[in-house]
Design a protein around this motif. Structure first.
Motif, mmCIF file in Angstrom:
data_model
loop_
_atom_site.group_PDB
_atom_site.id
_atom_site.type_symbol
_atom_site.label_atom_id
_atom_site.label_comp_id
_atom_site.label_asym_id
_atom_site.label_seq_id
_atom_site.Cartn_x
_atom_site.Cartn_y
_atom_site.Cartn_z
ATOM 1 N N PRO A 76 0.872 -1.233 0.041
ATOM 2 C CA PRO A 76 0.012 -0.004 -0.054
ATOM 3 C C PRO A 76 0.891 1.289 -0.110
ATOM 4 N N ARG A 122 3.544 1.795 -1.877
ATOM 5 C CA ARG A 122 3.520 2.272 -3.224
ATOM 6 C C ARG A 122 2.472 3.026 -3.834
ATOM 7 N N GLU A 123 1.393 2.777 -3.407
ATOM 8 C CA GLU A 123 0.294 3.205 -3.828
ATOM 9 C C GLU A 123 0.330 4.704 -3.371
ATOM 10 N N PRO A 181 1.392 6.682 -12.583
ATOM 11 C CA PRO A 181 1.868 6.437 -11.436
ATOM 12 C C PRO A 181 3.106 5.792 -11.298
#
Length: 313
Positions: free
Chosen positions: A62, A64-65, A305
């Motif tokens: 998470p 990385r998000e 992203p």
């Protein structure tokens, strides 16, 4: 949640998950950053960074998000800060370009000449380092654009757009027997002492010999083409250089023969921080070098992203 906390997250990530290094870059204290990260993780309900014995060792899934979202949010915040400046003063400011010797010497002069002519009020700063170091400068925010061949190290936070293709030639002193070799082969080249140059160039040239099962006699590995050519003139051997690094007018006493069929070309990449803000003149600089990289193409590539790969497109 504060933008400052997201900035701390990104700086830790950019500095190889070293909190102390991030604190140095941000001119703040390590305990202060640690406290802000803990507050952010408590608010989110999950850990952004993986830890072992209270030491950060990586980024959680998470997390990385969070990094991807933080990159977009901070880039948008930067755009907002510069919005008024963009509309009121489009032809002034500063642009820092990090590049390698070969590109600074042989690829960029005409680009820079045109840029300076069209944007006389822009302060252009040129930084010369290795292919890895120029991308490190951009990743750290010390440079806006990196221009160089592809390094062996990946940079997940950067987007790298392909530009100029640089084929290779064999350069020798006039009268050298290699110039009469027909066809030119790796076995023929390997008969003579070889001078290589560059960083990505060395591993591509030597890789071609290894693939063919040939052990070349490399007597000198210079960091730039001019040094290699100096020693070729002295008769120490022949050189395998990017073709752009040879000029019949400037390199009197030397000759070059095409070797693009023997050695892989290098591609010049324009590397930028993903989701970054660029002034209009920065887009023009890129376009002057690679006409196919229009502002719309570059903008579309930048908005992505974080994906954990090198960003080459």
């Amino acid at each position: 949640m504060k933008l400052r906390q997201l900035q701390y997250v990104l700086e830790i990530y950019r500095n190889g998950n070293h909190m102390t290094a991030a604190a140095d870059v941000l001119h703040t204290s390590q305990p202060g950053i640690s406290k802000q990260i803990q507050q952010l993780e408590a608010e989110l309900g999950f850990e952004v960074f993986a830890r072992q014995r209270n030491k950060i060792v990586g980024v959680t899934e998470p997390g990385r998000e969070v990094i991807a979202i933080a990159q977009r949010m901070l880039a948008d915040a930067e755009r907002l800060r510069h919005l008024g400046e963009t509309f009121s003063k489009t032809s002034a400011g500063s642009l820092t370009v990090a590049t390698t010797h070969t590109h600074a010497r042989y690829v960029l002069p005409q680009v820079i000449e045109r840029f300076v002519r069209e944007y006389p009020e822009v302060r252009l700063v040129l930084m010369q380092e290795s292919p890895v170091q120029i991308r490190e400068l951009v990743a750290a925010g010390s440079a806006d654009i990196a221009i160089g061949t592809e390094p062996e190290k990946a940079f997940p936070s950067l987007v790298a757009l392909p530009g100029v293709v640089l084929p290779r030639s064999v350069v020798a002193k006039a009268g050298h027997p290699i110039l009469k070799a027909k066809p030119l082969t790796l076995h023929e080249i390997a008969k003579y002492p070889i001078l290589t140059h560059g960083h990505s160039g060395n591993w591509k040239v030597l890789g071609a010999f290894r693939k063919a099962g040939i052990e070349p006699n490399v007597v000198f590995g210079a960091l730039d083409a001019d040094v290699s050519k100096t020693y070729v003139k002295l008769g120490l051997g022949i050189a395998v250089l990017t073709t752009a690094a040879f000029s019949a007018e400037d390199d009197r006493g030397l000759r070059a023969i095409d070797a693009s069929h023997l050695f892989p070309s290098s591609t010049t990449y324009i590397a930028l921080r993903a989701n970054t803000y660029l002034r209009g003149f920065a887009y023009d600089f890129i376009n002057f070098m690679a006409p196919e990289l229009t502002p719309d193409v570059v903008k579309a590539a930048l908005i992505r992203p974080s994906s954990g790969h090198s960003g080459e497109v």
